[in-house]
Motif scaffolding. Structure first.
Motif, PDB file in Angstrom:
ATOM      1  N   ARG A 189       0.799  -1.223   0.000  1.00 34.37           N
ATOM      2  CA  ARG A 189       0.000   0.000   0.000  1.00 34.37           C
ATOM      3  C   ARG A 189       0.834   1.277   0.000  1.00 34.37           C
ATOM      4  NH1 ARG A 189      -2.473  -0.746   6.035  1.00 34.37           N
ATOM      5  NH2 ARG A 189      -0.788   0.231   7.180  1.00 34.37           N
ATOM      6  N   THR A 190       2.116   1.180   0.332  1.00 39.08           N
ATOM      7  CA  THR A 190       2.966   2.373   0.352  1.00 39.08           C
ATOM      8  C   THR A 190       3.530   2.703  -1.030  1.00 39.08           C
ATOM      9  OG1 THR A 190       4.942   1.105   0.926  1.00 39.08           O
ATOM     10  CG2 THR A 190       3.627   1.989   2.755  1.00 39.08           C
ATOM     11  N   LEU A 191       3.300   1.833  -2.006  1.00 36.32           N
ATOM     12  CA  LEU A 191       3.828   2.072  -3.350  1.00 36.32           C
ATOM     13  C   LEU A 191       3.179   3.305  -3.974  1.00 36.32           C
ATOM     14  CD1 LEU A 191       3.846  -1.580  -4.731  1.00 36.32           C
ATOM     15  CD2 LEU A 191       5.783  -0.277  -3.832  1.00 36.32           C
ATOM     16  N   LYS A 192       3.976   4.076  -4.671  1.00 33.44           N
ATOM     17  CA  LYS A 192       3.482   5.282  -5.345  1.00 33.44           C
ATOM     18  C   LYS A 192       2.345   4.934  -6.300  1.00 33.44           C
ATOM     19  CE  LYS A 192       5.111   9.059  -8.320  1.00 33.44           C
ATOM     20  NZ  LYS A 192       4.003   8.992  -9.248  1.00 33.44           N
ATOM     21  N   ALA A 193       2.486   3.854  -7.047  1.00 34.93           N
ATOM     22  CA  ALA A 193       1.462   3.453  -8.017  1.00 34.93           C
ATOM     23  C   ALA A 193       0.118   3.190  -7.338  1.00 34.93           C
ATOM     24  CB  ALA A 193       1.910   2.208  -8.782  1.00 34.93           C
ATOM     25  N   THR A 194       0.146   2.594  -6.162  1.00 37.48           N
ATOM     26  CA  THR A 194      -1.089   2.314  -5.428  1.00 37.48           C
ATOM     27  C   THR A 194      -1.759   3.604  -4.991  1.00 37.48           C
ATOM     28  OG1 THR A 194      -0.200   0.199  -4.630  1.00 37.48           O
ATOM     29  CG2 THR A 194      -2.049   1.139  -3.396  1.00 37.48           C
ATOM     30  N   LYS A 195      -0.983   4.527  -4.429  1.00 40.62           N
ATOM     31  CA  LYS A 195      -1.549   5.799  -3.960  1.00 40.62           C
ATOM     32  C   LYS A 195      -2.031   6.654  -5.135  1.00 40.62           C
ATOM     33  CE  LYS A 195       2.135   6.249  -1.329  1.00 40.62           C
ATOM     34  NZ  LYS A 195       3.145   6.706  -0.367  1.00 40.62           N
ATOM     35  N   ASP A 196      -1.304   6.617  -6.245  1.00 43.79           N
ATOM     36  CA  ASP A 196      -1.732   7.358  -7.437  1.00 43.79           C
ATOM     37  C   ASP A 196      -3.048   6.800  -7.976  1.00 43.79           C
ATOM     38  OD1 ASP A 196       0.449   9.056  -7.353  1.00 43.79           O
ATOM     39  OD2 ASP A 196       1.595   7.957  -8.869  1.00 43.79           O
ATOM     40  N   GLU A 197      -3.142   5.483  -8.051  1.00 41.61           N
ATOM     41  CA  GLU A 197      -4.360   4.857  -8.591  1.00 41.61           C
ATOM     42  C   GLU A 197      -5.555   5.111  -7.678  1.00 41.61           C
ATOM     43  OE1 GLU A 197      -6.116   2.383 -11.725  1.00 41.61           O
ATOM     44  OE2 GLU A 197      -4.502   3.832 -11.501  1.00 41.61           O
ATOM     45  N   LEU A 198      -5.335   5.056  -6.383  1.00 45.34           N
ATOM     46  CA  LEU A 198      -6.413   5.362  -5.440  1.00 45.34           C
ATOM     47  C   LEU A 198      -6.860   6.814  -5.615  1.00 45.34           C
ATOM     48  CD1 LEU A 198      -8.200   4.419  -3.107  1.00 45.34           C
ATOM     49  CD2 LEU A 198      -6.343   5.067  -1.542  1.00 45.34           C
ATOM     50  N   GLY A 199      -5.928   7.707  -5.847  1.00 46.17           N
ATOM     51  CA  GLY A 199      -6.258   9.101  -6.098  1.00 46.17           C
ATOM     52  C   GLY A 199      -7.085   9.272  -7.360  1.00 46.17           C
ATOM     53  N   ARG A 200      -6.685   8.576  -8.440  1.00 44.51           N
ATOM     54  CA  ARG A 200      -7.458   8.646  -9.686  1.00 44.51           C
ATOM     55  C   ARG A 200      -8.873   8.133  -9.465  1.00 44.51           C
ATOM     56  NH1 ARG A 200      -2.348   7.637 -11.903  1.00 44.51           N
ATOM     57  NH2 ARG A 200      -2.490   5.370 -11.674  1.00 44.51           N
ATOM     58  N   LEU A 201      -8.984   7.051  -8.703  1.00 44.55           N
ATOM     59  CA  LEU A 201     -10.313   6.495  -8.415  1.00 44.55           C
ATOM     60  C   LEU A 201     -11.172   7.507  -7.670  1.00 44.55           C
ATOM     61  CD1 LEU A 201     -12.380   4.161  -8.246  1.00 44.55           C
ATOM     62  CD2 LEU A 201     -11.280   3.542  -6.087  1.00 44.55           C
ATOM     63  N   MET A 202     -10.606   8.130  -6.649  1.00 44.68           N
ATOM     64  CA  MET A 202     -11.391   9.077  -5.854  1.00 44.68           C
ATOM     65  C   MET A 202     -11.804  10.297  -6.677  1.00 44.68           C
ATOM     66  SD  MET A 202     -11.978   7.598  -3.117  1.00 44.68           S
ATOM     67  CE  MET A 202     -12.862   8.956  -2.387  1.00 44.68           C
ATOM     68  N   VAL A 203     -10.948  10.790  -7.543  1.00 49.20           N
ATOM     69  CA  VAL A 203     -11.318  11.919  -8.406  1.00 49.20           C
ATOM     70  C   VAL A 203     -12.467  11.493  -9.328  1.00 49.20           C
ATOM     71  CG1 VAL A 203     -10.540  13.419 -10.294  1.00 49.20           C
ATOM     72  CG2 VAL A 203      -9.083  13.074  -8.282  1.00 49.20           C
ATOM     73  N   ASN A 204     -12.385  10.284  -9.887  1.00 50.50           N
ATOM     74  CA  ASN A 204     -13.452   9.791 -10.757  1.00 50.50           C
ATOM     75  C   ASN A 204     -14.762   9.621  -9.988  1.00 50.50           C
ATOM     76  OD1 ASN A 204     -11.594   9.726 -12.807  1.00 50.50           O
ATOM     77  ND2 ASN A 204     -11.510   7.507 -12.978  1.00 50.50           N
ATOM     78  N   VAL A 205     -14.697   9.022  -8.810  1.00 50.12           N
ATOM     79  CA  VAL A 205     -15.901   8.814  -7.998  1.00 50.12           C
ATOM     80  C   VAL A 205     -16.524  10.157  -7.638  1.00 50.12           C
ATOM     81  CG1 VAL A 205     -16.714   8.027  -5.727  1.00 50.12           C
ATOM     82  CG2 VAL A 205     -15.259   6.541  -7.095  1.00 50.12           C
ATOM     83  N   CYS A 206     -15.697  11.093  -7.219  1.00 49.75           N
ATOM     84  CA  CYS A 206     -16.214  12.416  -6.834  1.00 49.75           C
ATOM     85  C   CYS A 206     -16.780  13.188  -8.021  1.00 49.75           C
ATOM     86  CB  CYS A 206     -15.122  13.222  -6.131  1.00 49.75           C
ATOM     87  SG  CYS A 206     -14.729  12.579  -4.496  1.00 49.75           S
ATOM     88  N   SER A 207     -16.431  12.781  -9.228  1.00 52.75           N
ATOM     89  CA  SER A 207     -16.974  13.425 -10.422  1.00 52.75           C
ATOM     90  C   SER A 207     -18.386  12.944 -10.729  1.00 52.75           C
ATOM     91  CB  SER A 207     -16.081  13.134 -11.632  1.00 52.75           C
ATOM     92  OG  SER A 207     -14.809  13.704 -11.443  1.00 52.75           O
TER      93      SER A 207
END
Length: 162
Positions: free
Chosen positions: A106-124
């Motif tokens: 979970r500390t991987l940059k790719a994981t945090k980036d993907e979670l961020g993309r998901l949250m931006v999409n969900v919030c849209s």
């Protein structure tokens, strides 16, 4: 706490990807022996929380010596109507990166980036509030710092009040 029996807790060590610093944490897995001291000496014990059902499990684990007739429970109705709740679990994010929130992954940059993309999409697409549950406060802090640096927080603020 580090002198507890092995089955009562775990020591976790992991590296913060952003800073390179090592982090040491102790996770108490069985609070019953520690809580017994509190119950023994207290006149009253109040357990308060947001998700404490089924309450019988807490009583059984934390206060097994207290007679059931001495326990009083106050439970309030859920503040959000059931029709407004849609809990989801996802195996991967919007760009296909698999979600693996085990401690080291979970500390991987790719994981945090993907979670961020998901949250931006969900919030849209979600018209009102959104809640994201993370496994710990320290991980929440780590994700927040990463999202601030990557611009994800700014993108989320364009969609919702953060």
């Amino acid at each position: 706490c580090l002198t507890d029996l092995e089955e009562e807790g775990r020591v976790a060590v992991y590296r913060d990807e952003a800073t390179g610093k090592l982090r040491l944490s102790y996770q108490l897995l069985n609070a019953s022996s520690h809580f017994a001291e509190i119950v023994k000496d207290a006149h009253a014990v109040i357990l308060a929380g947001g998700t404490m059902q089924p309450m019988a499990e807490y009583v059984q684990h934390l206060m097994p010596t207290i007679k059931p007739e001495r326990i009083r429970v106050l439970s309030c109705a859920h503040v959000v109507p059931q029709s407004n709740i849609l809990p989801l679990t996802l195996a991967a994010g919007p760009s296909g990166v698999e979600f693996d929130f085990r401690h080291q992954q979970r500390t991987l940059k790719a994981t945090k980036d993907e979670l961020g993309r998901l949250m931006v999409n969900v919030c849209s697409v979600v018209p009102d509030g959104v809640v994201l549950f993370l496994p710990s406060y320290s991980y929440e802090e780590e994700v927040w710092k990463h999202w601030e640096q990557s611009g994800t927080i700014a993108a989320l603020r364009k969609k919702k009040k953060v």
